[in-house]
Design a protein around this motif. Structure first.
Motif, mmCIF file in Angstrom:
data_model
loop_
_atom_site.group_PDB
_atom_site.id
_atom_site.type_symbol
_atom_site.label_atom_id
_atom_site.label_comp_id
_atom_site.label_asym_id
_atom_site.label_seq_id
_atom_site.Cartn_x
_atom_site.Cartn_y
_atom_site.Cartn_z
ATOM 1 N N UNK A 172 0.856 -1.283 -0.102
ATOM 2 C CA UNK A 172 0.155 0.060 -0.105
ATOM 3 C C UNK A 172 0.830 1.271 0.009
ATOM 4 N N UNK A 173 0.501 2.241 -0.826
ATOM 5 C CA UNK A 173 1.201 3.504 -0.793
ATOM 6 C C UNK A 173 0.407 4.758 -0.761
ATOM 7 N N UNK A 174 0.726 5.477 0.105
ATOM 8 C CA UNK A 174 0.338 6.962 0.307
ATOM 9 C C UNK A 174 1.290 7.803 -0.677
ATOM 10 N N UNK A 175 0.961 8.305 -1.761
ATOM 11 C CA UNK A 175 2.175 9.049 -2.538
ATOM 12 C C UNK A 175 1.704 10.497 -2.262
ATOM 13 N N UNK A 176 2.573 11.278 -1.689
ATOM 14 C CA UNK A 176 2.531 12.467 -1.433
ATOM 15 C C UNK A 176 3.641 13.474 -2.150
ATOM 16 N N UNK A 177 3.466 14.764 -2.381
ATOM 17 C CA UNK A 177 4.452 15.484 -2.852
ATOM 18 C C UNK A 177 5.961 15.330 -2.417
ATOM 19 N N UNK A 178 6.015 15.218 -1.046
ATOM 20 C CA UNK A 178 7.279 15.022 -0.364
ATOM 21 C C UNK A 178 7.683 13.670 0.218
ATOM 22 N N UNK A 179 6.832 13.111 0.574
ATOM 23 C CA UNK A 179 6.859 11.663 1.023
ATOM 24 C C UNK A 179 5.950 10.497 0.578
ATOM 25 N N UNK A 180 6.227 9.371 0.678
ATOM 26 C CA UNK A 180 5.485 8.301 0.038
ATOM 27 C C UNK A 180 5.427 7.100 1.454
ATOM 28 N N UNK A 181 4.426 7.002 2.140
ATOM 29 C CA UNK A 181 4.153 6.216 3.013
ATOM 30 C C UNK A 181 3.779 4.873 2.554
ATOM 31 N N UNK A 182 4.541 3.908 2.949
ATOM 32 C CA UNK A 182 4.527 2.192 2.550
ATOM 33 C C UNK A 182 3.967 1.424 3.600
ATOM 34 N N UNK A 183 3.133 0.755 3.430
ATOM 35 C CA UNK A 183 2.585 -0.514 4.098
ATOM 36 C C UNK A 183 2.432 -1.642 3.454
ATOM 37 N N UNK A 184 2.534 -2.896 4.034
ATOM 38 C CA UNK A 184 2.650 -4.219 3.412
ATOM 39 C C UNK A 184 1.501 -4.983 4.053
ATOM 40 N N UNK A 185 0.942 -5.831 3.526
ATOM 41 C CA UNK A 185 0.029 -6.913 4.059
ATOM 42 C C UNK A 185 0.689 -7.883 4.567
ATOM 43 N N UNK A 186 0.186 -8.788 5.317
ATOM 44 C CA UNK A 186 0.618 -10.020 5.600
ATOM 45 C C UNK A 186 0.315 -10.969 4.723
ATOM 46 N N UNK A 187 1.166 -12.259 4.755
ATOM 47 C CA UNK A 187 1.136 -12.955 3.671
ATOM 48 C C UNK A 187 -0.405 -13.440 3.415
#
Length: 147
Positions: free
Chosen positions: A5-20
């Motif tokens: 999962x990505x929260x794409x911003x102008x300055x930062x990109x937040x990143x998350x991942x699911x469990x398997x």
């Protein structure tokens, strides 16, 4: 199957991942776009590391549902991710995700400085969790046909 999962911003990109199993989302990092101009290369490393099979990009919409310049930039990023990694890339309505995360952090008495460091990562988790939850919903008529 893991999903990124990505929260794409102008300055930062937040990143998350699911469990398997694709049930829960966990924030894993924030990519600083000033320090990492080719932030998608870092996403590629995470795709390989976590053996990701799909990507979800938060799509910021205006409250009336229209898409503004920020949303258009996220759509372009999603298309580039699809092209670069040959993976399914889903856009997910992220309206109010950052606001909800910020309220949660404030209610947890998290300092302003710490909130700034984690908000993008948590927003990515919020976006991904919403997507994962929606994927598990099965309409009632599908349940009844399996009985």
């Amino acid at each position: 199957m893991r999903t990124l999962g990505l929260d794409v911003g102008e300055r930062r990109v937040g990143v998350a991942v699911s469990d398997p199993m694709g049930w829960t989302a966990q924030g894993i990092e924030v990519i600083d776009r000033a320090r990492t101009p080719d932030w998608m290369a870092r996403v590629g490393e995470l795709v390989r590391q976590y053996e990701v099979e799909a990507i979800v990009v938060g799509l910021p919409r205006n409250m009336n549902g229209t898409i503004g310049p920020r949303g258009e930039a996220c759509q372009a990023a999603a298309e580039e991710l699809r092209r670069r990694f040959s993976l399914p890339v889903h856009l997910w309505d992220e309206r109010l995700s950052t606001t909800a995360v910020e309220r949660t952090l404030i209610s947890g008495d998290v300092s302003r400085k710490k909130r700034k460091r984690v908000i993008d990562q948590m927003a990515a988790s919020w976006i991904l969790q919403g997507f994962l939850d929606a994927q598990r919903r099965i309409p009632d008529h599908e349940h009844s046909s399996n009985k």
